[in-house]
Design an enzyme around this catalytic site. Structure first.
Site, PDB file in Angstrom:
ATOM      1  N   SER A   1     -16.329  10.007   5.464  1.00 48.70           N
ATOM      2  CA  SER A   1     -15.748   9.758   4.389  1.00 48.70           C
ATOM      3  C   SER A   1     -14.836   8.324   4.673  1.00 48.70           C
ATOM      4  O   SER A   1     -14.576   7.882   3.721  1.00 48.70           O
ATOM      5  CB  SER A   1     -14.796  10.592   3.774  1.00 48.70           C
ATOM      6  OG  SER A   1     -13.906  11.102   4.780  1.00 48.70           O
TER       7      SER A   1
ATOM      8  N   LYS B   1      -7.362   2.534   4.912  1.00 50.05           N
ATOM      9  CA  LYS B   1      -7.433   1.104   4.644  1.00 50.05           C
ATOM     10  C   LYS B   1      -6.322   0.335   4.833  1.00 50.05           C
ATOM     11  O   LYS B   1      -5.165   0.681   5.165  1.00 50.05           O
ATOM     12  CB  LYS B   1      -7.782   1.002   2.997  1.00 50.05           C
ATOM     13  CG  LYS B   1      -8.897   1.665   2.354  1.00 50.05           C
ATOM     14  CD  LYS B   1      -9.541   1.255   1.084  1.00 50.05           C
ATOM     15  CE  LYS B   1     -11.143   1.683   1.017  1.00 50.05           C
ATOM     16  NZ  LYS B   1     -10.984   3.213   0.955  1.00 50.05           N
TER      17      LYS B   1
END
Lengths: 214, 214
Positions: A131, A170
């Site tokens: 993921s 991120k």
DNA sequence: ATAATAACAGAACAGGTGTTCAGTGTCAAG
DNA sequence: CTTGACACTGAACACCTGTTCTGTTATTAT
């Protein structure tokens, strides 16, 4: 892993063991520990050593003289022990440890000090699943993170998205009222979130990928 | 320091001591050394230990169990120095070092031994550019490689493509007369090459990504 | 060949070392 | 008060460990 906190004596003992190891390059005997810590009986030293092993702070080799190993460090000033606190899934929040020293994980990863610095707020997570692929982090990778609540612009951070209820890794940018989350992979596009929807859990400082774990 | 060269036994002994210390973090006893080196008598071990001390290779603490210290000025036994031999571009072959010790790189990277093992054929490269993005390796990443000419199926290898004249990092599979090069990123598709077009330059054993180089 | 030295074998000894056990005191819960 | 858990004491035991001694074998020099 065992609950409970160290007594004064146990703290004294482990610091002595660490110092002794630094001086002599071999561990002390039970009687040497007792002498240094004003403990008259060898059985008390033995008793507390077993406690320290229950806490995961040392490892004992039974029936071996000086068979004490300190597990928090391989006793090298150039190695930094980093607790491996668990696995990271996209579907769950990052299991950030609460207090730095109150718990004793059963596994550590050692890294050279010049790679990660001296911070005490480091912990490591093993990544499960693909993921995090947009952060160029794959299944089995180990991410070393620094515990912190806020992120600076540009940091690669573990971010919990309240609405989606998942964790993502991120690059974090706070820009005019919105948060831009930029994938590390430059071929992928950013997503934008409202600040109240994102929750910083830590900042990634290092990624290690072992190709062939022996 | 004393003249004279070590006998076979003394060499065997000191390597055992070093290995034992690496495994257990405490030195071996005289009898443990004797058992490992097929020496029946403790006095012989003692005899040769004194020789090793005369040579300056170890230091003995008399009348102390396991009182052997290796006077090794070298680096910590738990750290492996890996020469950082250069940078890697897709447009150039990997600068594989020829002889292990014939050259002296100006930079080293140190890693914990349990991460990379003991091999002497390791070298490190810093990645420039995003050309390895399909191997989940980005700009600035450091790849630790093991020098080898052949790859086994599944290895993540540095492969030089003769026709395109470029290096790529992909998983190597030799299957019925052709070579399948599988990107590490599972969302990307493999490419197929003729065996005579590919040239294995080394096998990736570890990838390290430092997010914020201080 | 002879002698001297180095390397080794085996055994024994004294003290070191981990372990165990029967108690003692403390302290909080029932 | 009683109970039980916890931390500790002192002593004893059995084995481990470094040391030392006598004797043997191999190597080298004379």
């Amino acid at each position: 892993m065992v609950k409970g906190k160290m007594s004064k004596r146990q703290q004294q003992m482990i610091t002595f063991i660490r110092d002794f190891l630094g001086d002599n390059n071999y561990p002390p005997t039970i009687r040497e520990i007792g002498r240094a810590c004003q403990i008259s009986s060898t059985s008390v030293v033995n008793y507390n050593l077993n406690k320290l092993e229950d806490y995961g702070l040392i490892h004992r080799n039974l029936r071996v003289s000086r068979g004490i190993q300190i597990s928090d460090t391989q006793h090298s000033p150039n190695l930094v022990p980093i607790p491996l606190v668990g696995r990271i899934f996209a579907s769950k929040p990052v299991p950030v440890p609460d207090a730095p020293s109150s718990f004793a994980p059963d596994e550590y990863i050692s890294l050279a000090r010049d790679l990660v610095g001296d911070s005490a707020d480091l912990f490591a997570l093993e990544v499960s699943g693909d993921s995090m692929i947009d952060a160029m982090i794959g299944d089995g990778d180990v991410v070393v993170m620094k515990r912190q609540i806020e992120a600076r612009n540009g940091d690669l951070a573990a971010i919990w998205l309240n609405d989606r209820e998942e964790t993502t890794l991120k690059h974090f940018f706070l820009e005019k009222g919105r948060v831009r989350l930029q994938p590390a992979n430059p071929t992928m596009h950013p997503i934008y979130e409202k600040p109240e929807n994102v929750q910083v859990q830590g900042k990634v400082v290092l990624v290690v990928r072992q190709i062939n774990k022996a």
